[in-house]
Structures are given as structure tokens and as C-alpha cells.
Design a protein around this motif. Structure first.
Motif, mmCIF file in Angstrom:
data_model
loop_
_atom_site.group_PDB
_atom_site.id
_atom_site.type_symbol
_atom_site.label_atom_id
_atom_site.label_comp_id
_atom_site.label_asym_id
_atom_site.label_seq_id
_atom_site.Cartn_x
_atom_site.Cartn_y
_atom_site.Cartn_z
ATOM 1 N N LEU A 210 8.753 -1.585 -8.541
ATOM 2 C CA LEU A 210 9.017 -2.932 -7.976
ATOM 3 C C LEU A 210 9.970 -3.355 -9.240
ATOM 4 O O LEU A 210 9.488 -3.354 -10.443
ATOM 5 N N THR A 212 11.398 -6.068 -11.256
ATOM 6 C CA THR A 212 11.122 -7.659 -11.517
ATOM 7 C C THR A 212 12.339 -8.170 -12.111
ATOM 8 O O THR A 212 12.442 -9.432 -12.239
ATOM 9 N N ARG A 274 -2.966 -1.624 -9.085
ATOM 10 C CA ARG A 274 -3.378 -2.575 -7.900
ATOM 11 C C ARG A 274 -4.152 -1.820 -6.927
ATOM 12 O O ARG A 274 -3.488 -0.902 -6.116
ATOM 13 N N TRP A 277 -3.381 -0.738 -2.604
ATOM 14 C CA TRP A 277 -2.246 -1.491 -2.241
ATOM 15 C C TRP A 277 -1.493 -0.745 -1.044
ATOM 16 O O TRP A 277 -0.628 -1.683 -0.348
ATOM 17 N N LEU A 282 -0.081 -7.749 1.878
ATOM 18 C CA LEU A 282 0.672 -8.616 0.852
ATOM 19 C C LEU A 282 1.394 -7.810 -0.008
ATOM 20 O O LEU A 282 2.638 -7.938 -0.325
ATOM 21 N N TYR A 283 0.643 -6.862 -0.581
ATOM 22 C CA TYR A 283 1.328 -5.862 -1.496
ATOM 23 C C TYR A 283 2.519 -5.279 -0.957
ATOM 24 O O TYR A 283 3.609 -4.972 -1.443
ATOM 25 N N LYS A 285 4.443 -5.993 1.611
ATOM 26 C CA LYS A 285 5.565 -6.928 1.793
ATOM 27 C C LYS A 285 6.128 -7.233 0.526
ATOM 28 O O LYS A 285 7.474 -7.177 0.258
ATOM 29 N N GLU A 286 5.473 -7.295 -0.636
ATOM 30 C CA GLU A 286 6.151 -7.532 -2.114
ATOM 31 C C GLU A 286 6.836 -6.288 -2.459
ATOM 32 O O GLU A 286 7.884 -6.282 -2.906
ATOM 33 N N TYR A 287 6.476 -4.950 -2.066
ATOM 34 C CA TYR A 287 7.270 -3.735 -2.212
ATOM 35 C C TYR A 287 8.411 -3.371 -1.234
ATOM 36 O O TYR A 287 8.713 -2.271 -1.445
ATOM 37 N N GLY A 288 8.545 -4.320 -0.208
ATOM 38 C CA GLY A 288 9.500 -4.014 0.406
ATOM 39 C C GLY A 288 9.151 -3.025 1.706
ATOM 40 O O GLY A 288 10.163 -2.373 2.233
#
Length: 290
Positions: A210, A212, A274, A277, A282-283, A285-288
């Protein structure tokens, strides 16, 4: 007459899809490693020339899903199945031909299909001719083309066949468009590629990256990224003794990122744990990955 359309590449993991995409584009866009299941996303690459525009898509290798992440990867394959004008069905010359043809049958493709046999140079001519004939007898492909994606052999023949079946259309993207993905995405992919190349066994498959921070300063670009793992033991392996391994990841990634961005880069990497994951919406989605 102007032609334009979507040409999507399908096949099992490690068939050479990403290598082919990069070769057709003339630039390294998709990461490539010797390990299977390196590609997790659908990556579009746009080739625009006088008279035509081809929107290529590299897709994840076709697998039986074991995690939600795998399900999302196969979702990317399904979406690519739906919008393809031309489907490139890719297999290696030494693959089990019956298994590959059964897999292509299972896709239930409606698009025009071209069957692409990669790594043509590993077979003698007689063997390659016999394999080509078997694929022609299958009857579902408009043409069977033999190539070597790595050595860029047979690509002119493949391109000619693609253009023959591409629909008449205006271009979909401005002529300077190379891809639909962001610079941050490709930076994360470069870091992930180094993890695949440096670590054995399951580590790369438990890892996500990810980005950031991506800050363009006057003299350089400052990038921070998190390497996500599922267990503390994996974090220790990624870090290495006295941080040796993570420094190696950073050093190798920075060289390629600087080449990709054509400017100096300050790269900072962190490792986060994590658990599970790959099964967490949720994860993902966060990692695309959704």
C-alpha cells in the motif's frame, strides 16, 4: 477506416500474459516474475497508431479461488470476458493441450478468439506443427498463432490477426494515454515484484503493498509504502536480520521506480501485520483489490 477495440489476454498462471502485454506495448507496465499468480489486477495498456487503437488487458491467471482475494481476481477475469472484442487465449508450448482447451471451453467466450501458443522455441518444428494442428482442430479459435513473448517473435503476425478482427470504431482514449492505472499503483506493483523475486514459498502470496505517501518535491519524489503480511513471523522474514532484507527490497525497487518516473526517488518502506487480510473485504478494498 479506423479500427479500435478491447483485446483481453486470458490463460492459466505463468502462461506469459504479462510478458506479452509488455512486449506489445513496448514498455514494462505489468510486473513479471517466474512465480505463478503474480498478477492480481486487470491492467489495461493502450496502443495507439495511425489507423487503429488497441486497448489490451492483462488479467490474473485462471485459478480455483481459495480466498476472497482470489475471488476478486477471478471477478477481474469475468469482467474482461464480458467486454472483450478479441480474446487472446494463451498457453505455453509445453502445457497439457487438452487441459488448456478444456479451460478455454469453460470460459464460454462470446468474443472472437485467437489461440496464442507461447514459448514456441522450446519445441522442435514438427512438434510445434502438430500442436498447432491440434489447436486448429479444436475449432473455437479464428486463428492459432505461435510466438515467443520474451524474444518478441511472432508478434507482427499476432498484431496483424488482431487488427483483422478488430471492429471499425473511433478511438476510446486520447492518443497519449498509456494505461488506466495511476502512477501510485505501478509504484506499489514494482515493490511487490521485488518481494516475489527475493522471497521463496508462501511469503509473496501473503503480501500486499500500500503506497501511503507520494509527494513530488523539487529535486525528488518522496514515497512511503507499507508492506502488509498476515503473521509476525512473516514480518521478521521481510525485515531480515538487522533490516537487511527490507533494505534490499527498497534498494531494488527504488532503481526501477526511478526508471519508471524518470526522476530521483526517496523510498521508505514499513511492514504491517494484518491477519487474514486476504479474506477481509475492508482490507481488500483498501489495497485496491475490490
Amino acid at each position: 477506416m479506423h479500427r479500435a477495440g478491447f483485446v483481453n489476454i486470458f490463460g492459466k498462471p505463468n502462461a506469459g500474459k504479462s510478458t506479452l502485454l509488455n512486449a506489445l506495448l513496448g514498455e514494462k507496465l505489468a510486473i513479471v516474475t517466474p512465480k505463478v499468480q503474480t498478477t492480481r489486477h486487470r491492467i489495461m495498456a493502450v496502443v495507439t497508431e495511425p489507423g487503429y487503437q488497441i486497448v489490451f488487458s492483462d488479467t490474473p491467471g485462471i485459478i480455483d479461488p481459495k480466498y476472497k482475494m482470489h475471488e476478486k481476481m477471478m471477478g477481474a477475469v469475468r469482467s474482461a470476458l464480458e467486454d472483450a472484442d478479441v480474446a487472446l487465449l494463451m498457453m505455453e508450448a509445453k502445457d497439457n493441450v487438452e487441459e488448456c482447451l478444456a479451460m478455454f471451453d469453460s470460459l464460454k467466450l462470446k468474443a472472437t478468439c485467437l489461440l496464442v501458443i507461447n514459448k514456441m522455441d522450446v519445441l522442435e518444428k514438427a512438434e510445434l506443427d502438430a500442436l498447432t494442428e491440434r489447436c486448429k482442430v479444436w475449432g473455437k479459435a479464428k486463428a492459432v498463432i505461435t510466438i515467443s513473448a520474451l524474444q518478441k517473435k511472432g508478434l507482427d503476425v499476432l498484431l496483424k490477426q488482431i487488427l483483422e478482427f478488430l471492429p471499425e470504431s473511433e478511438a476510446f482514449y486520447p492518443e497519449d494515454t498509456l494505461t488506466d492505472r495511476s502512477t501510485r499503483f505501478f509504484v506499489g506493483e514494482i515493490i511487490r515484484e521485488k518481494i516475489f523475486l527475493l522471497f521463496e514459498e508462501e511469503i509473496p502470496y501473503h503480501t500486499a503493498v500500500l503506497v501511503t505517501q507520494f509527494e513530488e518535491k523539487t529535486t525528488l519524489t518522496k514515497i512511503s509504502a507499507e508492506i502488509i503480511v498476515t503473521r509476525e513471523t512473516q514480518k521478521g522474514i521481510i525485515l531480515g536480520e538487522k533490516g537487511k532484507s527490507i533494505k534490499e527490497i527498497g534498494s531494488r525497487a527504488r532503481v526501477d521506480i526511478e526508471k519508471f518516473l524518470d526522476r530521483k526517488v526517496f523510498l521508505e518502506l514499513h511492514v504491517k501485520v494484518r491477519p487474514k487480510w486476504r479474506d477481509n473485504d475492508l482490507y481488500l478494498k483498501e489495497y485496491g483489490l475490490i
